[in-house]
Write a protein that holds these residues in place. Structure first.
Motif, PDB file in Angstrom:
ATOM      1  N   PHE A 218       0.935  -1.130  -0.055  1.00  0.00           N
ATOM      2  CA  PHE A 218       0.038   0.208  -0.053  1.00  0.00           C
ATOM      3  C   PHE A 218       0.877   1.223  -0.140  1.00  0.00           C
ATOM      4  O   PHE A 218       2.054   1.452   0.486  1.00  0.00           O
ATOM      5  CB  PHE A 218      -0.929  -0.036   1.356  1.00  0.00           C
ATOM      6  N   VAL A 219       0.427   2.209  -0.317  1.00  0.00           N
ATOM      7  CA  VAL A 219       0.954   3.788  -0.212  1.00  0.00           C
ATOM      8  C   VAL A 219       1.071   4.133   1.279  1.00  0.00           C
ATOM      9  O   VAL A 219       0.322   4.334   1.832  1.00  0.00           O
ATOM     10  CB  VAL A 219       0.282   4.605  -1.129  1.00  0.00           C
ATOM     11  N   ILE A 220       2.248   4.357   1.301  1.00  0.00           N
ATOM     12  CA  ILE A 220       2.640   5.202   2.893  1.00  0.00           C
ATOM     13  C   ILE A 220       1.866   6.572   2.919  1.00  0.00           C
ATOM     14  O   ILE A 220       2.238   7.295   2.008  1.00  0.00           O
ATOM     15  CB  ILE A 220       4.007   4.992   3.235  1.00  0.00           C
ATOM     16  N   GLU A 221       1.235   6.974   3.979  1.00  0.00           N
ATOM     17  CA  GLU A 221       0.561   8.215   4.091  1.00  0.00           C
ATOM     18  C   GLU A 221       1.523   9.254   3.878  1.00  0.00           C
ATOM     19  O   GLU A 221       1.254  10.421   3.240  1.00  0.00           O
ATOM     20  CB  GLU A 221      -0.280   8.267   5.250  1.00  0.00           C
ATOM     21  N   ASN A 222       2.760   9.188   4.540  1.00  0.00           N
ATOM     22  CA  ASN A 222       3.563  10.267   4.438  1.00  0.00           C
ATOM     23  C   ASN A 222       3.830  10.738   2.897  1.00  0.00           C
ATOM     24  O   ASN A 222       4.455  11.618   2.941  1.00  0.00           O
ATOM     25  CB  ASN A 222       4.920   9.940   5.262  1.00  0.00           C
ATOM     26  N   SER A 223       4.036   9.732   2.104  1.00  0.00           N
ATOM     27  CA  SER A 223       4.422  10.005   0.824  1.00  0.00           C
ATOM     28  C   SER A 223       3.368  10.922   0.001  1.00  0.00           C
ATOM     29  O   SER A 223       3.726  11.399  -0.893  1.00  0.00           O
ATOM     30  CB  SER A 223       4.588   8.892  -0.076  1.00  0.00           C
ATOM     31  N   LYS A 224       2.166  11.084   0.563  1.00  0.00           N
ATOM     32  CA  LYS A 224       1.234  11.931  -0.067  1.00  0.00           C
ATOM     33  C   LYS A 224       1.060  13.473   0.539  1.00  0.00           C
ATOM     34  O   LYS A 224       0.030  13.955   0.562  1.00  0.00           O
ATOM     35  CB  LYS A 224       0.075  11.243  -0.197  1.00  0.00           C
TER      36      LYS A 224
END
Length: 256
Positions: A218-224
């Motif tokens: 999944f995409v790590i939130e910090n990257s968004k």
């Protein structure tokens, strides 16, 4: 019960005086040297019993050196055991000993246990331990005893002095000029504190690095993070830098 404990329990030779929980620590850090051509240096001979114990534990290939201030201890020399008489707080004496013996695999400080003795012996002899050797200082409860110059968080005790080793071990990760990579950083693999004992295990180290393997699930939130998020993070980072300058506590940039 390990072999050192068995020897101690059945000892009918020279006197040995030890705290019983020490034997587990010894065996944990020394067992890998058994049966090998190990070189051992022990400060604090007392009645000579520990020298005989090490000789029995490590075997006939071991070369054991002892240091004590009491001239009577010279009588404890025997095959593969050599004794030097002098003070462990005398830097000239310790430097002279280093010139006469090879680098050691194991250095045990069981000497006078005063703060000056422990610190001077460490400073003079730690560098004489081999690249994969072991340093062990015992009876460090004296750092809390008044008669030895000790006290809880008291300046100048060996416990307070050795707490700096923890910082030095992490020198590769420091962002401040007050903590740089030192010889300790690049030559020590681990530090172990036990009740009354400190063990430092040496091993040459390069700067550590991390790696990533596998496939992300999944995409790590910090990257968004948005531009506003990144701006606030930079603001908090600046605040933390200022607080760090004054040695004050800061905030967690990633979870606030």
């Amino acid at each position: 019960m390990n072999d050192l404990e068995k020897y101690f329990e059945n000892n009918d030779k020279r006197l040995i005086d030890k705290w019983m929980h020490y034997f587990e620590v010894y065996d944990r850090h020394f067992s890998k040297y058994r049966g090998k051509e190990v070189v051992i240096l022990e400060i604090g001979i007392s009645q000579g019993g520990s020298l005989q114990m090490w000789k029995d534990y490590f075997g006939d290939k071991a070369k054991i050196y002892g240091i004590d201030i009491n001239p009577k201890c010279k009588d404890f020399e025997e095959k593969n055991i050599e004794i030097f008489i002098g003070s462990q707080s005398d830097r000239n004496f310790l430097q002279n000993v280093k010139e006469k013996i090879p680098k050691v695999d194991i250095f045990i400080d069981d000497g006078g246990h005063t703060m000056q003795q422990l610190i001077v012996s460490y400073q003079e002899l730690f560098g004489h331990i081999k690249e994969d050797g072991v340093y062990l200082a015992e009876d460090l409860h004296t750092s809390y005893w008044l008669e030895y110059g000790g006290g809880h968080k008291r300046r100048g005790t060996f416990i307070e002095y050795s707490k700096n080793f923890i910082d030095q071990l992490h020198g590769f990760h420091s962002e401040q000029s007050s903590l740089n990579v030192s010889e300790f950083t690049s030559s020590v693999n681990s530090i172990h504190y036990y009740d009354s004992i400190l063990v430092v295990e040496k091993r040459k180290r390069a700067k550590p690095f991390s790696c990533t393997t596998g496939t992300a699930s999944f995409v790590i939130e910090n990257s968004k993070r948005t531009k506003a998020d990144r701006f606030m993070r930079d603001v908090k980072k600046g605040q933390n830098k200022l607080l760090r300058f004054f040695n004050l506590g800061g905030s967690d940039l990633f979870n606030s």
